[in-house]
Design a protein around this motif. Structure first.
Motif, PDB file in Angstrom:
ATOM      1  N   SER A 435       0.854  -1.188   0.000  1.00 40.57           N
ATOM      2  CA  SER A 435       0.000   0.000   0.000  1.00 40.57           C
ATOM      3  C   SER A 435       0.886   1.232   0.000  1.00 40.57           C
ATOM      4  N   VAL A 436       0.506   2.243  -0.804  1.00 42.06           N
ATOM      5  CA  VAL A 436       1.298   3.466  -0.939  1.00 42.06           C
ATOM      6  C   VAL A 436       0.395   4.651  -0.662  1.00 42.06           C
ATOM      7  N   ALA A 437       0.923   5.632   0.084  1.00 52.45           N
ATOM      8  CA  ALA A 437       0.142   6.820   0.429  1.00 52.45           C
ATOM      9  C   ALA A 437       0.828   8.074  -0.104  1.00 52.45           C
ATOM     10  N   ASN A 438       0.086   9.177  -0.077  1.00 55.69           N
ATOM     11  CA  ASN A 438       0.594  10.501  -0.455  1.00 55.69           C
ATOM     12  C   ASN A 438       1.081  10.538  -1.905  1.00 55.69           C
ATOM     13  N   VAL A 439       0.327   9.938  -2.790  1.00 56.96           N
ATOM     14  CA  VAL A 439       0.656   9.941  -4.215  1.00 56.96           C
ATOM     15  C   VAL A 439      -0.120  11.073  -4.894  1.00 56.96           C
ATOM     16  N   LYS A 440       0.594  12.006  -5.499  1.00 59.78           N
ATOM     17  CA  LYS A 440      -0.051  13.098  -6.211  1.00 59.78           C
ATOM     18  C   LYS A 440      -0.279  12.677  -7.658  1.00 59.78           C
ATOM     19  N   ALA A 441      -1.463  12.178  -7.957  1.00 58.46           N
ATOM     20  CA  ALA A 441      -1.720  11.669  -9.304  1.00 58.46           C
ATOM     21  C   ALA A 441      -3.209  11.640  -9.585  1.00 58.46           C
ATOM     22  N   ASN A 442      -3.546  11.797 -10.857  1.00 59.24           N
ATOM     23  CA  ASN A 442      -4.918  11.563 -11.308  1.00 59.24           C
ATOM     24  C   ASN A 442      -4.966  10.489 -12.385  1.00 59.24           C
ATOM     25  N   GLN A 443      -3.789   9.892 -12.705  1.00 59.29           N
ATOM     26  CA  GLN A 443      -3.727   8.786 -13.650  1.00 59.29           C
ATOM     27  C   GLN A 443      -2.780   7.714 -13.138  1.00 59.29           C
ATOM     28  N   VAL A 444      -3.174   6.456 -13.371  1.00 64.57           N
ATOM     29  CA  VAL A 444      -2.335   5.298 -13.075  1.00 64.57           C
ATOM     30  C   VAL A 444      -2.282   4.468 -14.352  1.00 64.57           C
ATOM     31  N   VAL A 445      -1.077   4.265 -14.911  1.00 70.34           N
ATOM     32  CA  VAL A 445      -0.955   3.644 -16.229  1.00 70.34           C
ATOM     33  C   VAL A 445       0.065   2.515 -16.191  1.00 70.34           C
ATOM     34  N   TRP A 446      -0.392   1.280 -16.454  1.00 72.95           N
ATOM     35  CA  TRP A 446       0.502   0.127 -16.542  1.00 72.95           C
ATOM     36  C   TRP A 446       1.227   0.132 -17.883  1.00 72.95           C
ATOM     37  N   ASN A 447       2.502  -0.326 -17.877  1.00 72.09           N
ATOM     38  CA  ASN A 447       3.156  -0.533 -19.169  1.00 72.09           C
ATOM     39  C   ASN A 447       2.691  -1.870 -19.741  1.00 72.09           C
ATOM     40  N   SER A 449       3.986  -4.626 -20.589  1.00 71.64           N
ATOM     41  CA  SER A 449       4.521  -5.882 -20.055  1.00 71.64           C
ATOM     42  C   SER A 449       3.974  -6.218 -18.675  1.00 71.64           C
ATOM     43  N   GLY A 450       3.334  -5.249 -18.029  1.00 72.72           N
ATOM     44  CA  GLY A 450       2.824  -5.483 -16.683  1.00 72.72           C
ATOM     45  C   GLY A 450       3.895  -5.446 -15.614  1.00 72.72           C
ATOM     46  N   GLU A 451       5.095  -4.944 -15.954  1.00 69.22           N
ATOM     47  CA  GLU A 451       6.183  -4.890 -14.982  1.00 69.22           C
ATOM     48  C   GLU A 451       6.233  -3.567 -14.233  1.00 69.22           C
ATOM     49  N   TYR A 452       5.728  -2.496 -14.857  1.00 74.53           N
ATOM     50  CA  TYR A 452       5.837  -1.173 -14.261  1.00 74.53           C
ATOM     51  C   TYR A 452       4.498  -0.450 -14.294  1.00 74.53           C
ATOM     52  N   VAL A 453       4.358   0.483 -13.364  1.00 71.72           N
ATOM     53  CA  VAL A 453       3.177   1.342 -13.289  1.00 71.72           C
ATOM     54  C   VAL A 453       3.651   2.786 -13.205  1.00 71.72           C
ATOM     55  N   ALA A 454       3.082   3.654 -14.029  1.00 67.97           N
ATOM     56  CA  ALA A 454       3.396   5.083 -13.970  1.00 67.97           C
ATOM     57  C   ALA A 454       2.238   5.819 -13.316  1.00 67.97           C
ATOM     58  N   THR A 455       2.557   6.748 -12.430  1.00 68.68           N
ATOM     59  CA  THR A 455       1.547   7.632 -11.850  1.00 68.68           C
ATOM     60  C   THR A 455       1.916   9.068 -12.198  1.00 68.68           C
ATOM     61  N   VAL A 456       0.903   9.868 -12.497  1.00 66.81           N
ATOM     62  CA  VAL A 456       1.151  11.242 -12.920  1.00 66.81           C
ATOM     63  C   VAL A 456      -0.101  12.066 -12.683  1.00 66.81           C
ATOM     64  N   SER A 457       0.095  13.348 -12.424  1.00 73.50           N
ATOM     65  CA  SER A 457      -1.013  14.289 -12.332  1.00 73.50           C
ATOM     66  C   SER A 457      -0.998  15.141 -13.589  1.00 73.50           C
ATOM     67  N   THR A 458      -1.916  14.871 -14.510  1.00 73.76           N
ATOM     68  CA  THR A 458      -1.944  15.592 -15.781  1.00 73.76           C
ATOM     69  C   THR A 458      -2.885  16.788 -15.702  1.00 73.76           C
ATOM     70  N   LEU A 459      -2.541  17.797 -16.479  1.00 71.87           N
ATOM     71  CA  LEU A 459      -3.335  19.022 -16.561  1.00 71.87           C
ATOM     72  C   LEU A 459      -4.075  19.026 -17.888  1.00 71.87           C
ATOM     73  N   PRO A 460      -5.369  19.346 -17.913  1.00 71.51           N
ATOM     74  CA  PRO A 460      -6.075  19.461 -19.200  1.00 71.51           C
ATOM     75  C   PRO A 460      -5.366  20.446 -20.109  1.00 71.51           C
ATOM     76  N   GLN A 461      -5.272  20.107 -21.389  1.00 74.04           N
ATOM     77  CA  GLN A 461      -4.502  20.924 -22.318  1.00 74.04           C
ATOM     78  C   GLN A 461      -5.023  22.357 -22.412  1.00 74.04           C
ATOM     79  N   GLU A 462      -6.351  22.508 -22.320  1.00 76.80           N
ATOM     80  CA  GLU A 462      -6.912  23.852 -22.456  1.00 76.80           C
ATOM     81  C   GLU A 462      -6.575  24.743 -21.256  1.00 76.80           C
TER      82      GLU A 462
END
Length: 505
Positions: A435-447, A449-462
């Protein structure tokens, strides 16, 4: 004599009126079939036609010089996708939009801050960039041009093709990567202008388009819904008046020369793997919905089911192999077993508010988040036993709002993005890994291969402001790579806010 003359003249007037009326009706029928070149005064005629008519377009091959290297010629498109399409060794590649730059990154194992950027391209903030569905190439757009990039080796990465479409706003690549669709909002002041084009990816030439005269009932983006699989043989459109039309790419004509004979269609969704079209339509009453499965091109009815559902909340969820279809209903889910004889159905009762649903990729399991905050539950089920939906386990009193399955299956990230919590869960062992806490993200994206997970807080382009000064320590300006077990491997700080992040398929 006077009375006879009056009667004769009245007869002539009636005949003339009938002739004019008949001509008007005939003209209206022809216009409804022609579907192009209408003026504003005649726009009412088009409303009688509820489908789009594609017109052939002629475009020359792109004038830009295509690199002569054997790795970058058009023969690239004639070869099957292999591991060396972008980089020797098939390293994981990641696309991020960092402020006004599109960047493609790679790293050996995402364990040290040694990220290499092998592609940087100025991006227009309002227009998309993305990988092609099979990962064969990378696609960017810039006001009037859509470009395809790729190489056999990252050192000679270059532009393979470009496609012209004035003021392009969106684009889409067909699942088999044979066609490129470009789109901008119709402009009624230019009835001959093209608001949608379809190109042949392998040659760069335009095939068909839709002009601004054909907009009275045109659907919103995505205009074209591609059938599943890699053949790119069929696609469908859902018009504003709830009419479904299916087309074939052999000649881009309407299949059967008419829309499907269905009224009050709510939504459509293709199987991910074949030309099976799932259709939601109103079945009478405020809370009655019908699900219909059609085999294309013969329009064979495979299954039909009346549901009790709230129209606005009714959604379809295909499993990635097209083996199962789940449909939200009032109080649960209706499941269709697509590969079993007769396509039997099962019902799962969920009498609480549903927050999320997700299939295990290429598997028989699924997960549901439901309940009322703060006491949410996460349940896992299996479809493996014919005729039965089996509950595997339920996690109670959870903070969760999203589900992210590993592409390999068995592992899932149960996320509470608002609270910044991630829980890595092993569905095979029905046990929490970490379990992981204090993650600043609105997206969770697996690669893939299923070996890695990326977390990121993206901003709408507009919302991006190019004059905004970033803080080098701002957690919203970075992305993090985690192992499949929840260990933090890599943190990359960007110079600007991140607007997109996607792994190469």
């Amino acid at each position: 004599m006077a009375d006879a003359e009056v009667e004769r003249r009245m007869k002539v007037m009636r005949d003339d009126t009938w002739t004019i009326s008949t001509r008007r009706r005939t003209y209206r029928r022809i216009e409804s079939k022609a579907g192009s070149g209408r003026s504003h005064k005649e726009s009412y005629i088009q409303k009688e036609r509820s489908y789009l008519q594609f017109i052939k377009i002629e475009t020359k091959n792109p004038p830009t010089s295509i690199p002569c290297s054997s790795s970058l010629t058009r023969r690239f498109f004639d070869r099957p996708l292999d591991s060396k399409c972008f980089n020797v060794g098939a390293l994981d590649q990641l696309f991020i939009r960092d402020g006004t730059l599109d960047k493609l990154l790679w790293n050996d194992n995402w364990s040290v801050d040694g990220t290499v950027s092998f592609f940087r391209y100025p991006s227009y903030k309002k227009l998309p960039s993305r990988w092609s569905p099979l990962g064969s190439f990378f696609v960017t757009s810039n006001y009037g041009v859509v470009s395809i990039w790729g190489s056999r080796y990252y050192t000679d990465f270059g532009r393979l093709m470009r496609f012209s479409h004035y003021q392009v706003e969106e684009f889409d690549i067909s699942p088999g990567e044979k066609y490129l669709v470009t789109y901008n909002r119709p402009d009624l002041t230019d009835p001959n202008g093209l608001w949608l084009k379809i190109f042949d990816v392998s040659t760069g030439t335009g095939i068909v388009g839709l002009n601004n005269g054909d907009v009275a009932d045109s659907p919103q983006w995505p205009v074209i819904r591609w059938a599943g699989g890699k053949d790119d043989t069929y696609f469908a459109t859902l018009s504003k008046n709830n009419t479904v039309s299916v087309y074939e790419t052999k000649n881009f004509n309407l299949l059967g020369k008419a829309p499907l004979n269905l009224d009050d269609v709510i939504d459509i969704s293709w199987s991910p793997t074949e030309a099976v079209l799932a259709i939601l339509l109103k079945a009478g009453g405020e809370q009655h919905v019908k699900t219909l499965l059609l085999q294309i091109p013969d329009k064979l009815k495979l299954a039909e089911k009346d549901l009790t559902a709230i129209v606005g909340d009714c959604k379809m969820h295909w499993q990635s192999n097209g083996e199962y279809l789940a449909v939200n209903t009032y109080g649960g889910f209706e499941f269709f077993r697509i590969k079993e004889e007769g396509i039997p159905t099962d019902f799962l009762k969920v009498d609480k508010r549903i927050l999320a649903f997700a299939w295990e990729p290429s598997g028989h399991r699924f997960a549901v988040i439901y309940g009322d905050e703060p006491t949410l539950s996460v349940s896992f089920y299996s479809m493996k036993t014919p005729g039965k939906v089996t509950e595997l386990t339920t996690l109670s009193n959870k903070q969760a709002d999203s589900l992210f399955w590993s592409p390999k299956g068995n592992l899932v990230v149960v996320a509470a993005l608002k609270e910044g919590k991630l829980e890595f869960f092993d569905v095979d062992r029905l046990a929490q890994i970490s379990s992981v806490a204090n993650v600043k993200a609105n997206q969770v994206v697996w690669n893939p291969s299923g070996e890695y997970v990326a977390t990121v807080s993206t901003l709408p382009q507009e919302e991006f402001d190019s004059d905004w000064c970033s803080d080098p320590n701002d957690p919203l300006d970075r992305f993090t790579i985690w192992s499949s077990g929840g260990d933090c491997l890599f943190v990359h700080q960007c110079q600007n806010r991140i607007m997109q992040l996607d792994w190469r398929p």
